[in-house]
Design a protein around this motif. Structure first.
Motif, PDB file in Angstrom:
ATOM      1  N   MET A   1     -17.122  -5.650  10.662  1.00 38.77           N
ATOM      2  CA  MET A   1     -15.785  -6.209  10.578  1.00 38.77           C
ATOM      3  C   MET A   1     -15.111  -5.711   9.295  1.00 38.77           C
ATOM      4  O   MET A   1     -15.701  -5.683   8.241  1.00 38.77           O
ATOM      5  CB  MET A   1     -15.867  -7.732  10.596  1.00 38.77           C
ATOM      6  N   SER A   2     -13.867  -5.346   9.428  1.00 35.47           N
ATOM      7  CA  SER A   2     -13.105  -4.826   8.292  1.00 35.47           C
ATOM      8  C   SER A   2     -12.561  -5.961   7.436  1.00 35.47           C
ATOM      9  O   SER A   2     -12.376  -7.081   7.900  1.00 35.47           O
ATOM     10  CB  SER A   2     -11.945  -3.979   8.799  1.00 35.47           C
ATOM     11  N   THR A   6      -7.928  -4.087   4.650  1.00 39.98           N
ATOM     12  CA  THR A   6      -8.070  -2.879   5.472  1.00 39.98           C
ATOM     13  C   THR A   6      -7.376  -3.056   6.812  1.00 39.98           C
ATOM     14  O   THR A   6      -6.696  -2.149   7.299  1.00 39.98           O
ATOM     15  CB  THR A   6      -9.559  -2.536   5.680  1.00 39.98           C
ATOM     16  N   ILE A   7      -7.532  -4.230   7.412  1.00 37.15           N
ATOM     17  CA  ILE A   7      -6.890  -4.508   8.703  1.00 37.15           C
ATOM     18  C   ILE A   7      -5.376  -4.396   8.561  1.00 37.15           C
ATOM     19  O   ILE A   7      -4.709  -3.733   9.367  1.00 37.15           O
ATOM     20  CB  ILE A   7      -7.303  -5.902   9.222  1.00 37.15           C
ATOM     21  N   ASN A  11      -3.058  -1.509  10.421  1.00 40.43           N
ATOM     22  CA  ASN A  11      -1.975  -1.920  11.318  1.00 40.43           C
ATOM     23  C   ASN A  11      -0.628  -1.404  10.828  1.00 40.43           C
ATOM     24  O   ASN A  11       0.215  -0.990  11.625  1.00 40.43           O
ATOM     25  CB  ASN A  11      -1.962  -3.438  11.487  1.00 40.43           C
ATOM     26  N   ASP A  78      -2.329  -9.026  10.450  1.00 41.80           N
ATOM     27  CA  ASP A  78      -3.625  -9.571  10.073  1.00 41.80           C
ATOM     28  C   ASP A  78      -4.662  -9.525  11.197  1.00 41.80           C
ATOM     29  O   ASP A  78      -5.830  -9.816  10.973  1.00 41.80           O
ATOM     30  CB  ASP A  78      -3.466 -11.029   9.620  1.00 41.80           C
ATOM     31  N   GLU A  79      -4.234  -9.165  12.394  1.00 41.57           N
ATOM     32  CA  GLU A  79      -5.124  -9.164  13.551  1.00 41.57           C
ATOM     33  C   GLU A  79      -5.780  -7.799  13.726  1.00 41.57           C
ATOM     34  O   GLU A  79      -5.102  -6.781  13.791  1.00 41.57           O
ATOM     35  CB  GLU A  79      -4.342  -9.515  14.814  1.00 41.57           C
ATOM     36  N   GLU A  80      -7.108  -7.814  13.810  1.00 35.67           N
ATOM     37  CA  GLU A  80      -7.840  -6.566  14.020  1.00 35.67           C
ATOM     38  C   GLU A  80      -7.599  -6.093  15.447  1.00 35.67           C
ATOM     39  O   GLU A  80      -7.654  -6.862  16.394  1.00 35.67           O
ATOM     40  CB  GLU A  80      -9.334  -6.778  13.759  1.00 35.67           C
ATOM     41  N   ARG A  81      -7.286  -4.813  15.601  1.00 33.18           N
ATOM     42  CA  ARG A  81      -7.067  -4.243  16.926  1.00 33.18           C
ATOM     43  C   ARG A  81      -7.690  -2.864  16.993  1.00 33.18           C
ATOM     44  O   ARG A  81      -7.996  -2.266  15.966  1.00 33.18           O
ATOM     45  CB  ARG A  81      -5.590  -4.211  17.306  1.00 33.18           C
TER      46      ARG A  81
END
Length: 123
Positions: A1-2, A6-7, A11, A78-81
């Motif tokens: 998990m980043s 970084t996320i 983005n 803020d959401e990892e994708r």
């Protein structure tokens, strides 16, 4: 998990890449698109440059500002994708790997695959 920083950065880079692709498709020259992006998100060119490189993390205020100017909901950055498209560094790596792969014989290709597998598995 980043990490959250970084996320956000990844983005923001994805939004920038989409902006660049849209502008180039519309006929804009590539030169000046960094400055145009900075103006769109209402920051200085230096601020965007530092955020883009990771030298300056995207804080809450800047993250919400970017989301606002890009018509994204608060918290979108803020959401990892999953990544979309290749970064320039990834493109360079793949070009080098392909050149190496094509420039050698079957033994060389086998060694290259083995090296990449060993590196990927941490061996």
């Amino acid at each position: 998990m980043s990490s959250p920083a970084t996320i956000r950065r990844l983005n923001a880079l994805a939004l920038f890449q989409t902006f660049v692709e849209e502008r180039i498709t519309a006929g804009d020259p590539p030169k000046g698109l960094e400055a145009a992006w900075a103006a769109r998100i209402d920051v200085s060119g230096a601020t965007w440059s530092m955020a883009k490189s990771g030298a300056r993390p995207l804080g809450d205020k800047l993250a919400r500002q970017i989301e606002h100017h890009c018509d994204r909901p608060a918290g979108w950055l803020d959401e990892e994708r999953e990544p979309t498209g290749l970064t320039p560094a990834e493109q360079q790596f793949l070009a080098l790997a392909l050149k190496t792969y094509r420039g050698t014989n079957s033994d060389g290709r086998k060694k290259l695959r083995q090296s990449l597998k060993a590196f990927g598995s941490g061996a």
